[in-house]
Scaffold this active site. Structure first.
Site, short mmCIF file in Angstrom:
data_model
loop_
_atom_site.label_atom_id
_atom_site.label_comp_id
_atom_site.label_asym_id
_atom_site.label_seq_id
_atom_site.Cartn_x
_atom_site.Cartn_y
_atom_site.Cartn_z
N ASP A 110 -2.09 -4.85 -0.20
CA ASP A 110 -1.65 -6.14 0.36
C ASP A 110 -2.46 -6.58 1.57
O ASP A 110 -2.80 -7.76 1.71
CB ASP A 110 -0.15 -6.12 0.68
CG ASP A 110 0.28 -4.95 1.55
OD1 ASP A 110 -0.56 -4.12 1.96
OD2 ASP A 110 1.49 -4.85 1.82
N GLN B 201 0.82 -1.21 0.00
CA GLN B 201 0.00 0.00 0.00
C GLN B 201 0.87 1.27 0.00
O GLN B 201 2.06 1.24 0.29
CB GLN B 201 -0.89 0.03 1.24
CG GLN B 201 -2.01 -0.98 1.24
CD GLN B 201 -2.92 -0.77 2.44
OE1 GLN B 201 -2.95 -1.59 3.34
NE2 GLN B 201 -3.66 0.32 2.45
N HIS B 202 0.21 2.38 -0.34
CA HIS B 202 0.70 3.75 -0.13
C HIS B 202 1.75 4.23 -1.12
O HIS B 202 1.95 5.44 -1.24
CB HIS B 202 1.29 3.92 1.28
CG HIS B 202 0.41 3.55 2.41
ND1 HIS B 202 -0.84 4.11 2.60
CD2 HIS B 202 0.59 2.68 3.43
CE1 HIS B 202 -1.38 3.60 3.68
NE2 HIS B 202 -0.54 2.73 4.20
#
Length: 483
Positions: free
Chosen positions: A241, A68-69
């Protein structure tokens, strides 16, 4: 029918090939990523082509889940402008603080986005880019997440970039409650308008791979693979994820999962969105249309790896040493914030070892202190979920460190509840494959995939004294930094 799931994590790409009807794994492969806090997305693509060789071209559908991110910025031609800044890059901590202040404080961020952004969130990385690399910011036409970019690469240059609500909820400019982008927040962060991918539905086929070519490194946005004569392989929406792992595990409402991998996480599937003003609980969406309140820590399995290296042993040796020491490590307590920390939000923190005496400085006690530190940090995360109304009656423990005999034995005593450890598996990739199977099935719900083996159950007497000492060290070091 076969489907494939991809997990593009911080450390590697894993590909699973599964039977669509029951999730039985018929093929798997992995390829490493470079270490670090930023990465050229082309290296993810090369890892995907390596791990997917001989697997992806056998699948009728592919789902991609990824870390992520991460901030992937593209120019008007779809070219990557700079290496992606990853979730574990803490350089945007000052920008996170500034954005929180600019936009009305933590409560307003929680109300709008379900989360209070830390340096991990994409929105803070956009502001860092604007302030530190203005030429790159000026060239930025579109921002994608890692799984968005990989799905788009598989789909080809003519496809419209897409994401899903789960991964979008980790950007800091998406509303899980309203199910929509908040483009004004992205623009305020980057200080210019930026295009965002379309948010696809949980079971949507977002594109098909171009037909007539083989899996190859290709060109940015270029063709990737062909599977049969139906115009290419179906691509599901993909996800982040943590959302992929939740889908792979098949967890139900209120079940609490703790994952000990590169990062540590505690999360649960919920029917209603979370909005924690303290910022400790991120109010994410999941990959099914529900919600995934989550607490993430930066320091997890790597703490064990570093401690093992200090002691001149490996993970199994560390586990044996830890189990040879008593609970509480004879007063030795470790604060495991080796690389700064996200939960609590202490990006400048570092590790602290307290309670050293001439009698307790043994390899066994240091190993035990490291194991207890990682678990105490995640016990704090479980408590944070409880503050949002999610009370753990048991914990499902996954991640690479869940293979550790010491982690399994000590976790119930630290968490204070029974611990269930499913069979070791790549649950993120499995969740991505399950999403792919759902997308091609046309069904209202994801297929029911039963686990290949029963989970192991662990219990233990709670050790509140260990947590009390840990909490005292955590609180006494507030304000300590790396300088």
């Amino acid at each position: 029918m076969l489907v494939a799931g991809v997990d593009s994590s911080t450390q590697s790409t894993k590909v699973l090939l599964c039977q669509a009807e029951d999730g039985v794994i018929v093929g798997h492969a992995t390829s490493p990523h470079p270490d670090g806090t930023e990465c050229d997305p082309e290296l993810w693509w090369h890892a995907l082509t390596a791990a997917g060789d001989g697997l992806l071209d056998r699948a009728e559908a592919i789902g991609v889940a990824a870390q992520q991110h991460g901030m992937v910025v593209l120019d008007e031609d779809g070219q990557v402008i700079r290496p992606a800044l990853l979730w574990n890059d803490m350089r945007s901590a000052p920008q996170a603080a500034a954005l929180i202040a600019e936009m009305g404080g933590p409560a307003e961020w929680a109300r709008l986005t379900g989360s209070v952004p830390t340096a991990s969130f994409t929105v803070t990385k956009l502001r860092w880019l604007a302030e530190n690399e203005p030429d790159a910011a000026a060239r930025t036409d579109r921002v994608l997440l890692p799984h968005d970019w990989l799905t788009w690469r598989l789909a080809g240059a003519s496809a419209e970039p897409t994401t899903d609500r789960g991964d979008a909820s980790g950007t800091g400019y998406f509303s899980p409650a309203a199910d929509r982008w908040l483009p004004d927040l992205a623009e305020a962060a980057l200080r210019r308008p930026v295009r965002l991918p379309r948010v696809a539905g949980p079971a949507e086929i977002v594109a098909r791979t171009p037909g007539g070519t083989a899996l190859s490194a290709g060109t940015p946005g270029g063709t990737a693979l062909s599977a049969g004569t139906h115009g290419g392989t179906a691509l599901s929406a993909g996800t982040g994820d943590n959302m992929g792992a939740a889908l792979g595990l098949g967890i139900g409402l209120g079940e609490v999962v703790v994952s000990i991998g590169t990062s540590g996480t505690a999360y649960a599937v919920a029917a209603a969105p979370a909005a924690d003003e303290s910022g400790l609980v991120a109010g994410f969406a999941d990959a099914t249309g529900r919600f995934l309140p989550l607490v993430a820590t930066v320091n997890a399995a790597r703490v064990l790896t570093v401690t093992a290296r200090m002691l001149g042993t490996d993970s199994d040796g560390l586990s044996r040493l830890a189990l040879a020491a008593p609970a509480g490590a004879q007063g030795l307590t470790l604060l495991p914030y080796l690389d700064g920390e996200r939960s609590p939000n202490r990006p400048d923190a570092n590790g602290v070892l307290r309670g050293l005496t001439s009698s307790n400085t043994t390899p066994q006690n240091l190993a035990r202190a490291a194991v207890e530190a990682v678990l105490c940090s995640l016990a704090d995360a479980i408590d944070d979920l409880a503050d949002c109304g999610i009370s753990a009656q048991r914990v499902i423990l996954i991640g690479g460190a869940a293979r550790s005999a010491a982690i399994r034995a000590v976790a119930p005593a630290i968490f204070g509840v029974p611990v269930t450890v499913p069979e070791a598996g790549e649950y993120v990739a499995l969740g991505a494959a399950r999403q792919a199977a759902w997308a091609v099935s046309g069904a209202a719900a994801a297929p029911s995939w039963r686990p290949a083996a029963p989970a192991a159950e662990y219990t233990g007497e709670p050790t509140p004294r260990v947590r009390q000492r840990y909490a005292a060290l955590r609180d006494d070091t507030v304000g300590w930094g790396s300088s």
